[in-house]
Design a protein around this motif. Sequence first.
Motif, mmCIF file in Angstrom:
data_model
loop_
_atom_site.group_PDB
_atom_site.id
_atom_site.type_symbol
_atom_site.label_atom_id
_atom_site.label_comp_id
_atom_site.label_asym_id
_atom_site.label_seq_id
_atom_site.Cartn_x
_atom_site.Cartn_y
_atom_site.Cartn_z
ATOM 1 N N GLU A 195 23.859 -17.352 18.016
ATOM 2 C CA GLU A 195 23.426 -15.762 18.216
ATOM 3 C C GLU A 195 23.858 -15.545 19.687
ATOM 4 N N LEU A 196 23.825 -16.282 20.532
ATOM 5 C CA LEU A 196 24.363 -15.872 21.762
ATOM 6 C C LEU A 196 25.943 -15.421 21.818
ATOM 7 N N GLU A 197 26.610 -16.233 20.971
ATOM 8 C CA GLU A 197 28.073 -15.812 20.729
ATOM 9 C C GLU A 197 28.416 -14.579 20.175
ATOM 10 N N ARG A 198 27.552 -14.233 19.061
ATOM 11 C CA ARG A 198 27.556 -12.976 18.554
ATOM 12 C C ARG A 198 27.077 -11.801 19.669
ATOM 13 N N GLU A 199 25.995 -12.151 20.160
ATOM 14 C CA GLU A 199 25.649 -11.137 21.183
ATOM 15 C C GLU A 199 26.716 -10.704 22.287
ATOM 16 N N ARG A 200 27.328 -11.709 22.564
ATOM 17 C CA ARG A 200 28.797 -11.458 23.529
ATOM 18 C C ARG A 200 29.754 -10.525 23.038
ATOM 19 N N GLY A 201 30.099 -10.885 21.526
ATOM 20 C CA GLY A 201 30.809 -9.916 20.746
ATOM 21 C C GLY A 201 30.485 -8.305 20.684
ATOM 22 N N TRP A 202 29.043 -8.347 20.511
ATOM 23 C CA TRP A 202 28.521 -6.948 20.736
ATOM 24 C C TRP A 202 28.556 -6.082 21.938
ATOM 25 N N PHE A 203 28.444 -7.042 23.025
ATOM 26 C CA PHE A 203 28.720 -6.366 24.338
ATOM 27 C C PHE A 203 29.953 -5.792 24.497
ATOM 28 N N GLN A 204 31.129 -6.507 23.917
ATOM 29 C CA GLN A 204 32.266 -6.029 23.998
ATOM 30 C C GLN A 204 32.498 -4.805 23.105
ATOM 31 N N LYS A 205 31.959 -4.549 22.205
ATOM 32 C CA LYS A 205 32.116 -3.494 21.114
ATOM 33 C C LYS A 205 31.326 -2.291 21.743
ATOM 34 N N ILE A 206 30.287 -2.436 21.881
ATOM 35 C CA ILE A 206 29.541 -1.463 22.205
ATOM 36 C C ILE A 206 29.841 -0.875 23.575
ATOM 37 N N LYS A 207 30.403 -1.503 24.687
ATOM 38 C CA LYS A 207 30.757 -1.298 25.839
ATOM 39 C C LYS A 207 32.148 -0.197 25.518
ATOM 40 N N LEU A 208 32.860 -0.665 24.657
ATOM 41 C CA LEU A 208 33.965 0.297 24.260
ATOM 42 C C LEU A 208 33.638 1.341 23.539
ATOM 43 N N TRP A 209 33.041 1.449 22.577
ATOM 44 C CA TRP A 209 32.305 2.651 22.125
ATOM 45 C C TRP A 209 31.544 3.603 22.746
ATOM 46 N N TYR A 210 30.930 3.189 23.652
ATOM 47 C CA TYR A 210 30.075 3.705 24.574
ATOM 48 C C TYR A 210 31.121 4.475 25.595
ATOM 49 N N GLY A 211 31.914 3.830 25.948
ATOM 50 C CA GLY A 211 32.865 4.394 27.059
ATOM 51 C C GLY A 211 33.687 5.550 26.248
ATOM 52 N N TRP A 212 33.726 5.629 25.014
ATOM 53 C CA TRP A 212 34.590 6.713 24.290
ATOM 54 C C TRP A 212 33.760 8.001 24.507
ATOM 55 N N LEU A 213 32.443 8.056 24.362
ATOM 56 C CA LEU A 213 31.617 9.065 24.493
ATOM 57 C C LEU A 213 31.983 9.834 25.948
ATOM 58 N N ASP A 214 32.453 9.425 26.869
ATOM 59 C CA ASP A 214 32.805 10.071 27.969
ATOM 60 C C ASP A 214 34.243 9.773 28.495
ATOM 61 N N GLY A 215 35.045 9.508 27.441
ATOM 62 C CA GLY A 215 36.354 9.223 28.087
ATOM 63 C C GLY A 215 37.156 10.482 27.874
ATOM 64 N N GLN A 216 38.527 10.293 28.216
ATOM 65 C CA GLN A 216 39.292 11.297 28.333
ATOM 66 C C GLN A 216 39.871 11.742 26.920
ATOM 67 N N HIS A 217 39.768 10.893 25.993
ATOM 68 C CA HIS A 217 39.952 11.355 24.811
ATOM 69 C C HIS A 217 39.140 11.813 23.848
ATOM 70 N N GLU A 218 39.008 13.206 23.661
ATOM 71 C CA GLU A 218 37.645 13.862 23.093
ATOM 72 C C GLU A 218 37.611 13.364 21.634
ATOM 73 N N ASN A 219 38.845 13.272 20.925
ATOM 74 C CA ASN A 219 38.788 12.861 19.573
ATOM 75 C C ASN A 219 38.145 11.587 19.420
ATOM 76 N N ARG A 220 37.664 10.685 20.440
ATOM 77 C CA ARG A 220 37.316 9.438 20.188
ATOM 78 C C ARG A 220 35.799 9.372 20.122
ATOM 79 N N ARG A 221 35.180 10.605 21.018
ATOM 80 C CA ARG A 221 33.778 10.722 20.771
ATOM 81 C C ARG A 221 33.192 10.759 19.652
ATOM 82 N N PRO A 222 33.433 11.233 18.602
ATOM 83 C CA PRO A 222 32.895 11.263 17.162
ATOM 84 C C PRO A 222 33.038 9.944 16.755
#
Length: 452
Positions: A195-222
């Motif tokens: 489970e810890l290994e899976r948690e680490r994987g989700w940290f990487q994904k959610i950090k990336l997607w969360y970053g899209w919400l305020d990123g320079q590319h507006e088309n990535r927010r949706p």
Amino acid sequence: MSHPYSYQISLHLLSAGARQPHRRYLFTVALTLAGWSLIAPNAAKGDLVKLLNGGEVRGKITAGIGSEGNIHLQSMTGATIVIESEQVQFVTTRPDIVEEYESRSRRIKDDAEAHWELAEWCRQRGLLPQREHHLRRVTELNPDNDKAQSLLGRVWHQGQWVDKDELMTSQGYVKYKNKYITPQELEVIENTADELERERGWFQKIKLWYGWLDGQHENRRPQGLTNLAAINDPNAAPAVMKFLSTDPRIDIRELAVKILVRTSGPKATTGLVKIALFDESLVIRTQALDGIGHDYAERAQNAFVKALKHESNAIVCRAANALGQIGDKSSIAPLIEALITVHHYQVAMDIPNNQTYSFSTDGNFSSNTPAVPLGVMEAVRAGRLLPPVFAQSPDAPQPLKKMVTVRIEHSNVEALTALSKLTQQNFGFDKRTWSLWWSAEKNASGKLKGKG
């Protein structure tokens, strides 16, 4: 200067036609030399040559295998022994301390005391297998030696010493990192690592997607919102809490609650409890509390009971409210204790120039007025740490400032409401009466079961 007894002995493999007595003589020489090396008091050489006839020659190989296929070995007496490779079964190198042990082990008495002393000597030098050998001999000679038995990993069970590993295995336990646990516990540990290994994987994904919400590319927010909304893995809960539940935007925090409610499970429940206690929005807190669900109510209840002792009175009241909603009578006793709680606040109090106050070390203070200034008390009871600012003319003398620890005793309506809901009783904030009544109820009905 050479050793006074230095000499060279050559052990040659005899041909088939040589006289047999001569062959026996040569092997006798080898065995005698081996014996010398075993009993010499200063044996510190680490090389051992094992002969095909079973003999051993110990010393120091000085020239390895020579051009003629011979092994040149110097014994501790100074003699150089030349052994043809055909006579050798194998050659091994051992630490000097092992050679010293070999010498000591051949000289000791075969009694429990001597073997115990040599076992201690081995322990101090890190010779653990040799130490175990002598401890076993101690227990053979003296089975009542508790310390030796214990050091060998044995325990007293049903009138005899038995191996602890074997005993625990027979009782269904397994050994993990020098501790005995049940197979079920081992399974949990192994699953946790996965489970810890899976948690680490989700940290990487959610950090990336969360970053899209305020990123320079507006088309990535949706796309980021879509990816986040589609999460359905319970192992994503820690990352959801880290990145989404702390966002200042209420819609993002609502999304965090929705994800946690959908994924469910122990990790999601931990997150929902935290949001229900600490989020600044009543709407978000209510959504989190409602989303916990029946299956994980007990886990949530334990966390809320613990929160009844929080240093913040606001958190105490939220926890009491949650326990009333969960509705489990096992929380009645801690709710009784939470009816009245004491909290301390640091406030900056204005002291007019014509007013004098004395402060004690515990934060209490007295003055020539009968009560704490109204502004201070109002600020404390409202949850603000500073008193209101009083309008003053520019020419008015500036008041003195003093940081004060104010002790406030709170009567918590939320705890009383929860108790009344769980018990259909109302004794107000009288903790003693509540405790006496609850004790009588438990004595009358026996062990409490179920929910009210």
